[in-house]
Enzyme design. Structure first.
Site, PDB file in Angstrom:
ATOM      1  N   PRO A 205     -21.026  36.291 -48.656  1.00 52.88           N
ATOM      2  CA  PRO A 205     -20.513  35.584 -47.471  1.00 52.88           C
ATOM      3  C   PRO A 205     -19.371  36.358 -46.810  1.00 52.88           C
ATOM      4  O   PRO A 205     -18.464  36.841 -47.488  1.00 52.88           O
ATOM      5  CB  PRO A 205     -20.013  34.250 -48.046  1.00 52.88           C
ATOM      6  CG  PRO A 205     -20.805  34.041 -49.292  1.00 52.88           C
ATOM      7  CD  PRO A 205     -21.026  35.410 -49.847  1.00 52.88           C
ATOM      8  N   THR A 210     -24.557  37.935 -39.719  1.00 55.16           N
ATOM      9  CA  THR A 210     -24.835  37.368 -38.396  1.00 55.16           C
ATOM     10  C   THR A 210     -24.350  38.308 -37.295  1.00 55.16           C
ATOM     11  O   THR A 210     -25.030  38.490 -36.275  1.00 55.16           O
ATOM     12  CB  THR A 210     -24.155  35.994 -38.260  1.00 55.16           C
ATOM     13  OG1 THR A 210     -24.577  35.149 -39.339  1.00 55.16           O
ATOM     14  CG2 THR A 210     -24.513  35.335 -36.946  1.00 55.16           C
ATOM     15  N   GLU A 426       6.849  35.831 -64.830  1.00 53.67           N
ATOM     16  CA  GLU A 426       6.362  36.855 -63.902  1.00 53.67           C
ATOM     17  C   GLU A 426       6.884  38.236 -64.269  1.00 53.67           C
ATOM     18  O   GLU A 426       6.180  39.240 -64.113  1.00 53.67           O
ATOM     19  CB  GLU A 426       6.756  36.493 -62.464  1.00 53.67           C
ATOM     20  CG  GLU A 426       6.196  35.177 -61.955  1.00 53.67           C
ATOM     21  CD  GLU A 426       4.681  35.093 -62.053  1.00 53.67           C
ATOM     22  OE1 GLU A 426       4.004  36.147 -61.972  1.00 53.67           O
ATOM     23  OE2 GLU A 426       4.152  33.978 -62.226  1.00 53.67           O
TER      24      GLU A 426
END
Length: 609
Positions: A205, A210, A426
């Site tokens: 996708p 298209t 983190e």
């Protein structure tokens, strides 16, 4: 004279007269006096209650003495009132005491009474006739279920050409042959060549399927019919096949032309693959498409282009030579392709001098055309929100983070204790990734909440990779577990913040054992077969093709990979504990550390583990 206006004027006049007649009918009915029988009239004459009787045809309007409300009655047709009353026992003397007035019936009243019945009927019949005529025209689809809903573009003024499509050069080359055939068919026919009847565009996708079909139409300059696969099938049986026939009839009348079917897997799924049996209506539609593409009557220059991201679930009859002969793959673009796509989307937009499209292409691995278009749009929105006249590199970098992790959530209130845990989490990820050669370079570390994440560490590769090695996977596993290990070392506790890290690490370790054959103990084998229903289009279960003993060995190997990664991360963070504290403190202070600041903190005498 305009006959259309005359006809419409007559219709409006008819409606007006009918409305007046209906109003008169109901208003007359509402003011109508009480109706009594002729026998009751005779009794009232005998009693001397009636002052006057007005005779209008067969209608008798009766006026009473005093304040009593008038009434109405009806006599027998062709018989006089006096004769009727005498038969009912009224004497001449009693009859003579009543004033009798005779009126001729009004023609207008008679006609209006007739029209009050006829015109409403004519109005209803006319309305039904008008609706039927409208339904039979092309403007109203009420009774035209079998008509194709395809939208036709003439191709005279193309809006999209191959210049607007970037990053898929091989696919463009494949489709240039189709364009050339549509422009010069004799060139191929003279050599006995047969152009493909159908072209199947396959890709994830957002890769531009298209857009590519529109570009083919724009380049060829021929009529272009566009329809979605889902528009064929509706609640009425036989509608899909009828629409397919109508679509190809239109295409043949405008040949040479292109028919583009988007998301063809909506009607082209493998036949007989439905739950509890097949889907007759969808299969009829598919059968009609098969016949139209390669049946007896196919001697026309109509090329069918279809797009799908699930070619594995399509019926084999669609993919055989003579139907969709050619399969064009639109893969995710590489770094060079992403740079070309960025150049297309920034066309016409004011860019600051510091914008480097090559650097942006390196920082967006895995992005497809739709992602890059969204990235540029987000950057333009950010620049406009900040009141800038040009889009800068800072806006593009923040837009990348928005696309990857979601928008910032600065309004989220986090306590100082949780902020410290997030900072060490983190910092643990970033430090372990920096020290292992198989991990991608760290681009940014932040404790600002984005989307569902409380903090994030972004590591992106310098170049695109198509093969992954076992050592690289091992380093990545250690990097994924770096946050949890940092929590263990610093706080002697673990939190739910590592839930996603554990899920990803476990999934990767299991894939290494069962799919990639990277376990030394189990050897180069794959374990487990995926069960998939084509009708559902997704995996629903994994069928075990191995024994319980092997299952235990698989679990043990997955555990070994995870434990090994955990120990490596712990070794690194223990060795560089002071650096871990420094990174966490910096994050608590500034909240975000970019790549240059991160490297400046780590550079020096550090040697990768």
């Amino acid at each position: 004279m305009d006959t259309g206006r005359l006809r419409n004027g007559f219709i409006y006049l008819l409606i007006l007269v009918a409305a007046v007649a209906v109003i008169y009918y109901f208003s007359a009915g509402s003011a109508k006096p009480n109706e009594i029988s002729i026998t009751e009239v005779a009794h009232q004459v005998k009693a001397g209650l009636i002052e006057q009787i007005t005779v209008s045809g067969n209608t008798l309007r009766i006026t009473y003495k005093g304040d009593k409300a008038p009434a109405v009655s009806y006599k027998e047709d062709g018989v006089g009132l006096g004769e009727t009353l005498e038969k009912l026992g009224v004497t001449q003397e009693e009859w003579s005491a009543v004033e009798v007035k005779v009126e001729a019936p009004s023609e207008w009243t008679t006609w209006l009474g007739v029209l009050s019945w006829i015109l409403p009927s004519l109005l209803i019949v006319g309305f039904l006739w008008f609706m039927l005529r409208q339904a039979q025209t092309g403007n109203n689809q009420a009774l035209s279920f079998g008509k194709s809903r395809a939208r036709m573009f003439t191709g005279d003024q193309p809006t999209v050409t191959f210049e607007d499509v970037a990053g898929v050069e091989e696919a463009k080359e494949e489709l240039r042959e189709v364009v050339e055939f549509l422009k010069e068919p004799d060139k191929f026919i003279s050599l006995g060549a047969r152009i493909p009847k159908g072209v199947l565009l396959v890709g994830a996708p957002g890769t531009g399927k298209t857009l590519m079909a529109k570009a083919v139409s724009g380049e060829a300059g021929v009529p272009f019919f566009s329809i979605s696969g889902s528009e064929f099938v509706e609640m009425f049986v036989g509608v899909g096949a009828s629409r397919v026939r109508d679509l190809f009839d239109q295409a043949k009348r405008h040949s040479p032309c292109i028919v583009f079917v988007d998301e063809i897997d909506a009607v082209g799924r493998h036949r007989g693959a439905g739950l509890g049996g097949s889907h007759d209506e969808r299969e009829q539609t598919l059968n009609q498409i098969l016949v139209e593409m390669d049946g007896f009557d196919t001697d026309t220059n109509v090329i069918v282009i279809a797009a799908t991201n699930r070619p594995d679930i399509l019926d084999p009859a669609l993919l055989r030579p003579g139907r969709f002969d050619r399969r064009v793959v639109l893969d995710k673009p590489d770094m060079k392709g992403r740079e070309a796509i960025l150049a297309v989307h920034v066309r016409g937009k004011p860019l600051a001098s510091d914008v480097d499209l090559g650097e942006l292409a390196r920082g967006t691995p895995g992005f497809v055309g739709a992602d890059i278009e969204n990235l540029v749009n987000e950057a333009a929105i950010l620049a406009a929100r900040r009141g800038k006249k040009a889009i800068g590199m800072a806006e593009f970098e923040e837009a990348i983070e928005r696309v990857i992790a979601g928008p910032e959530r600065k309004s989220r209130i986090i306590s100082e204790e949780e902020k410290k845990i997030i900072a060490y989490h983190e910092a643990g990820h970033a430090l372990v990734m920096r020290m292992l050669p198989g991990c991608d370079p760290v681009r940014k570390v932040s404790i600002i909440s984005r989307g569902m994440a409380l903090g994030f560490t972004i590591s992106l590769p310098e170049n695109d990779h198509y093969l992954q090695g076992r050592n690289k996977f091992r380093d990545q596993l250690a990097g994924m577990l770096g946050g949890r290990v940092a929590e263990e070392l610093v706080f002697d506790d673990v939190t739910t913040g590592a839930a996603n890290d554990l899920e990803r690490a476990t999934k990767l370790a299991r894939a290494m054992v069962t799919q990639y054959g990277m376990s030394e103990k189990l050897g180069p084998m794959t374990f487990g077969q995926k069960e998939e229903l084509i009708f559902l289009g997704r995996e629903i279960a994994e069928q075990r093709d191995y024994s319980e003993k092997v299952a235990q060995e698989i679990d043990a190997e997955v555990r070994r990979f995870i434990d090994e990664a955990h120990n490596r991360a712990k070794e690194i963070l223990t060795k560089y504990r002071e650096l871990l504290d420094a990174i966490a403190a910096k994050l608590i202070e500034v909240e975000t550390i970019d790549a240059e600041q991160f490297e400046a903190m780590i550079s020096g005498a550090l040697v990768p583990a």
